[in-house]
Design a protein around this motif. Structure first.
Motif: not given
Ligand code: PLP
Length: 338
Positions: A80, A183, A188, A219, A244-246, A282
């Motif tokens: 990512r 990301k 952010y 999101e 998202s990796i989760t 995460t």
């Protein structure tokens, strides 16, 4: 072992012993370096300071049931970061270098990895910044890749208790529009005001909608949104959602449980049809949602009415945590131990 009150640790930054760094200069990556100083010195003309040429990652390490130290899917974070870097014309560390730096940062700070059974974990923050001096809007030709770690407790004070969420129709999580799939720091910064307003009103986080129509769910704060309807795990897909990796991992666990996956655009108007809702990431792990409030339309959508997570959210949470903590076999080969 460092002497923290592990069970009451919040989600915040603590200094640790070491950080690991690697510089990209003259067209190549140098050697991994170990530093004790948390400060970074750079040119005042560095591209990360002016043009936001910066990307970061977030992953966790855990002490497993048998005492081993377990890092969750670092190769996915490496990939990512490479995608994010490409988007803002940075040079990203190759996957091997990324994983090696993460392992080294955890290994050097072993005494900060929270003990098994405390609910706390070691948060790992890989960071990639443009350090070369520029005044024209150009990419840097020098980069610093840095990994630091910090022990953390739950992201939401509620832990696995259901949270209240407010719909935000005025802000986008990512700016400029359509760059949420990467990301990078600017995305952010764009969400800070929105979160501030939500907290002031007593909500844990924000539900962002699509920027063009304010019709689809995007999101949920710094986490993906998911819902359960009958036998389906439903999660929004769009160019402005960070993959998202989760969420990726939970979808695999949902498939293992025999659920159907619906990864598609999800309208806000579908909320009343959902049995369970939550967010995942995460930091957030899996957090059930109790209420979603849409002030503009004077609507309150309620889930987890008895104050408890729904059955399927709970099962997914337990399976996910069991793999991270070595209580269940790592059948998908997600764990890197050191
Ligand atoms: C905006 C946003 N969405 C989703 C996530 C969850 O991603 P992951 O599960 O890879 O941590 C994060 C976590 O950093 C995030 O910042």
């Amino acid at each position: 072992m460092e002497n923290f009150d592990w069970k009451n640790l919040g989600f915040g930054y603590h200094d640790t012993d070491y950080n690991v760094r690697c510089c990209y200069r003259d067209g190549k990556w140098g050697e991994l370096e170990t530093h004790t100083d948390p400060n970074v010195t750079m040119s005042m003309a560095a591209t990360c300071l002016h043009y936001g040429q910066e990307s970061f990652e977030g992953l966790k390490a855990f002490t497993g049931k048998s005492g081993d130290i377990r890092i969750f899917r670092p190769d996915e974070n490496a990939k990512r970061m490479q995608r994010s870097a490409e988007y803002i014309r940075m040079v990203a560390p190759p996957t091997d270098l990324f994983v090696e730096a993460v392992k080294k940062a955890v290994d050097l700070n072993r005494r900060f990895v929270p003990p098994y059974g405390t609910g706390a974990s070691l948060y790992i923050r890989p960071l990639l910044i443009g350090t070369g001096a520029q005044v024209g809007v150009n990419p840097s030709n020098e980069y610093l890749f840095l990994v630091f770690v910090t022990p953390v407790g739950p992201y939401f004070k509620s832990g696995f208790g259901p949270i209240d969420v407010i719909v935000d129709r005025d802000h986008d999580r990512a700016a400029p529009l359509g760059t949420g799939h990467v990301k990078v720091g600017g995305n952010y910064a764009a969400s800070l005001e929105s979160n501030h307003l939500a907290h002031k009103k007593g909500f844990s986080t924000v539900l962002f909608l699509d920027a063009a129509e304010r019709k689809y769910i995007d999101e949920c704060g710094a986490a993906n949104f998911f819902a359960i309807r009958g036998n389906s795990y439903i999660t929004p897909v769009s160019h402005s959602i960070l993959p998202s990796i989760t969420n990726l991992s939970i979808q695999q666990l949902a498939l293992d449980m025999g659920l159907a996956i619906e990864a598609r655009r999800v309208e806000l108007a579908e909320l009343p049809s959902f049995d369970e809702c939550g967010n995942c990431g995460t930091a957030a792990v899996l957090t059930p949602i109790a209420r979603i409030v849409d002030e503009t339309n004077n609507k309150v959508y309620e889930f987890a009415k008895d104050g408890k997570a729904g059955k399927i959210t709970t099962q997914l949470y337990e399976k996910y945590r069991a793999i991270q903590l070595g209580e269940a076999p790592d059948i998908h080969h997600w764990i890197v131990t050191i």
